[in-house]
Design a protein around this motif. Structure first.
Motif, PDB file in Angstrom:
ATOM      1  N   LEU A  95     -89.507 -63.949  16.273  1.00 35.15           N
ATOM      2  CA  LEU A  95     -89.574 -62.348  16.347  1.00 35.15           C
ATOM      3  C   LEU A  95     -88.548 -61.537  17.333  1.00 35.15           C
ATOM      4  O   LEU A  95     -87.962 -60.792  16.884  1.00 35.15           O
ATOM      5  N   ALA A  96     -87.843 -62.119  18.161  1.00 39.10           N
ATOM      6  CA  ALA A  96     -86.327 -62.305  19.094  1.00 39.10           C
ATOM      7  C   ALA A  96     -85.861 -61.898  18.625  1.00 39.10           C
ATOM      8  O   ALA A  96     -84.594 -61.419  18.091  1.00 39.10           O
ATOM      9  N   GLY A  97     -85.342 -63.227  17.664  1.00 39.46           N
ATOM     10  CA  GLY A  97     -83.986 -63.363  16.609  1.00 39.46           C
ATOM     11  C   GLY A  97     -84.281 -61.625  15.846  1.00 39.46           C
ATOM     12  O   GLY A  97     -82.988 -61.599  15.427  1.00 39.46           O
ATOM     13  N   ARG A 150     -85.034 -57.631  27.332  1.00 38.93           N
ATOM     14  CA  ARG A 150     -84.725 -58.754  27.715  1.00 38.93           C
ATOM     15  C   ARG A 150     -83.373 -59.706  27.067  1.00 38.93           C
ATOM     16  O   ARG A 150     -82.717 -60.583  27.004  1.00 38.93           O
ATOM     17  N   LEU A 151     -83.641 -59.580  25.353  1.00 37.70           N
ATOM     18  CA  LEU A 151     -82.499 -59.671  24.805  1.00 37.70           C
ATOM     19  C   LEU A 151     -81.169 -58.399  25.139  1.00 37.70           C
ATOM     20  O   LEU A 151     -80.249 -59.229  25.067  1.00 37.70           O
ATOM     21  N   ALA A 177     -78.458 -66.330  24.749  1.00 39.00           N
ATOM     22  CA  ALA A 177     -78.354 -66.120  26.401  1.00 39.00           C
ATOM     23  C   ALA A 177     -79.710 -65.594  26.860  1.00 39.00           C
ATOM     24  O   ALA A 177     -79.718 -65.363  28.337  1.00 39.00           O
ATOM     25  N   ALA A 178     -80.233 -64.706  25.846  1.00 38.82           N
ATOM     26  CA  ALA A 178     -82.511 -64.635  26.267  1.00 38.82           C
ATOM     27  C   ALA A 178     -82.781 -65.662  26.749  1.00 38.82           C
ATOM     28  O   ALA A 178     -83.808 -65.480  27.509  1.00 38.82           O
ATOM     29  N   GLY A 179     -82.682 -67.024  26.540  1.00 41.92           N
ATOM     30  CA  GLY A 179     -83.577 -67.949  26.454  1.00 41.92           C
ATOM     31  C   GLY A 179     -84.634 -68.141  25.902  1.00 41.92           C
ATOM     32  O   GLY A 179     -85.296 -69.541  26.299  1.00 41.92           O
ATOM     33  N   PHE A 180     -83.851 -67.990  24.150  1.00 37.44           N
ATOM     34  CA  PHE A 180     -84.400 -68.157  23.590  1.00 37.44           C
ATOM     35  C   PHE A 180     -84.446 -69.341  22.502  1.00 37.44           C
ATOM     36  O   PHE A 180     -82.934 -69.906  22.739  1.00 37.44           O
TER      37      PHE A 180
END
Length: 482
Positions: free
Chosen positions: A121-123, A73-74, A205-208
């Motif tokens: 976590l996504a960061g 997703r990222l 951009a990935a919506g997080f």
């Protein structure tokens, strides 16, 4: 495996001489940096060592499915779209993540458990993805000679071998720092700042929630001050400064606020990791307390079912699974857990039906695919399993797990040529060409294949023997250089 590239360059003087006997050629010695092709080849070699030789590699298809879903997703939202990335878990309680050549990104289980939101976590993953998309490994070698590239390759493998020894790693870093390589350290700070900047952009951009990245790094920095020399591993491999934190805060303050709920699978993965293979009484009690509330989290109920299953309290697990199903929560992990429960009850045929129905809802789940094939074998339907696994191998021929299942199905059906051929492919994927050639030779003499199967085995045996000869040649050259 725990030390990022700059740590590798700092401790290059500590490389054991015999480590790099099986590394790929990194290209023309006149090249000023690692080429994309060489980077991919180096990454594939290192991943093979991690996957098949490192006990810390997390062999859990559900966790890996989740990490790749999150990572993809990222990647899709940033400059890495279209590049090959692979995300995998490392069974290690420390807080760490790392990027390697070729888009391979490892994430410690401790980091997943420490993240207080999926955006946190996504960061971290966005930061690591940026190291890859900006080709920091190749750029780090921009002023190095071909010898420097080979030393880097050797060191990356040496770090894998020394991962379990903190003293070796620390001694290597200390010695490297004593060598006075301040230029590379300064360059690393530039890379970290660049990864921060692009990571925040990619996260948005990935919506997080971009504040998740800053919040997590701030918490790590606070822990570093509290524990000094026992700072989290991520802090040691990705040194944080107050300036970096301030720059991230200023950048994020200019971006719109976005509240982003966690995905269900993020919570389920954390619950599964917390339960582990053998949950303690304290862990079970914690899940029991959380699941007894008026509106308990789905992840708490999931964790409780898994904890009961792991401790063979099957009646309790059945009862809690009924309650979990009443929540109508959709996840491949919940379906997979119910399938595991059926297997524990000695009902592989029922499990196979559950997995097959769930795959219609979640066709991308490796966990459900593996579960159905294995349950078919265990329920005496090896022919159905063989049909299913052959279909999957049409698109994923490099999946060693599928070849292992194929070998099991063929053994159950008495197909000796097929069994040895499949085992030969397993060993070839693992890089064990000697064992692979042995299996193909056994397939050659099995005597139960048709003309086309025999021809395929003959051709594959020649290919594997050529790979073995090349592997042996590289080993001899390596010994001659020492």
């Amino acid at each position: 495996m725990k030390k990022r590239l700059i740590a590798a360059l700092l401790c290059v003087v500590m490389i054991p001489q015999g480590i790099a006997h099986d590394l790929p050629d990194l290209g023309d010695s006149a090249s000023s940096e690692l080429s994309p092709l060489a980077e991919q080849r180096l990454g594939a070699q290192i991943m093979r060592d991690i996957r098949w030789k490192d006990a810390a590699y997390l062999r859990d298809s559900e966790v890996e499915d989740y990490l790749n879903w999150l990572g993809d997703r990222l990647v899709a939202a940033g400059p890495g779209a279209g590049l090959p990335f692979q995300f995998f878990g490392v069974n290690d309680p420390t807080l760490n993540a790392f990027a390697m050549p070729g888009g391979n990104i490892g994430v410690h289980t401790g980091l997943i458990l420490a993240a207080q939101s999926e955006s946190e976590l996504a960061g971290v993953l966005a930061h690591e993805v940026s190291h890859v998309t900006q080709r920091h490994i190749a750029r780090m070698l921009g002023k190095q000679s071909q010898t420097g590239m080979l030393m880097l390759a050797s060191l990356l493998v040496a770090v894998l071998a020394a991962k379990s020894s903190a003293q070796v790693s620390q001694a290597a870093i200390s010695a490297g720092m004593a060598a006075g390589m301040s230029t590379q350290l300064s360059y690393s700070r530039d890379f970290e700042n660049e990864a921060d900047r692009l990571g925040v952009q990619n996260l948005a951009a990935a919506g997080f929630d971009v504040r998740g990245m800053v919040g997590f790094f701030e918490r790590l920095q606070k822990n570093a001050r509290l524990y000094e020399n026992n700072a989290p591993a991520y802090m040691r491999t990705h040194p944080l400064t107050s300036d970096r934190i301030t720059e991230m805060e200023n950048r994020v303050a200019q971006m719109p606020y976005r509240q982003v709920p966690d995905s269900l699978d993020f919570q389920l993965v954390r619950a599964k990791l917390k339960v582990g293979r053998q949950p303690s009484r304290e862990v079970i009690a914690e899940f029991e307390t959380a699941a007894r509330g008026s509106n308990p989290p789905v992840a708490a109920q999931y964790g409780l079912v898994r904890a009961y299953l792991q401790t063979r309290r099957l009646a309790d697990a059945d009862r809690e699974m009924v309650e979990l199903r009443k929540r109508n929560a959709l996840s491949a992990m919940i379906d997979g857990l119910e399938g595991d429960l059926r297997i524990a009850h000695g009902d592989p045929a029922g499990a196979a039906r559950l997995f097959r129905e769930a795959r219609a809802r979640f066709p991308q789940s490796h966990r459900l695919m593996y579960g159905e094939i294995e349950a078919l074998i265990d329920s005496g339907k090896a022919a159905d399993a063989l049909t299913a696994v052959k279909a999957e191998l049409q698109t994923t021929a490099g999946d060693a797990t599928l070849w292992e299942f194929r070998a099991r199905a063929e053994a159950a059906l008495g197909k000796r040529l097929g069994q040895h051929r499949s085992l030969g492919e397993v060993y070839a994927i693992q890089g064990n060409y000697a064992a692979s050639a042995e299996q193909f030779a056994l397939a050659q003499t099995a005597g139960d294949g048709d003309f086309f199967e025999q021809s395929a085995v003959d051709s594959r045996l020649r290919e594997v023997r050529a790979l073995l000869a090349e592997q042996m040649r590289e080993m001899r050259e390596s010994r001659g250089q020492r």
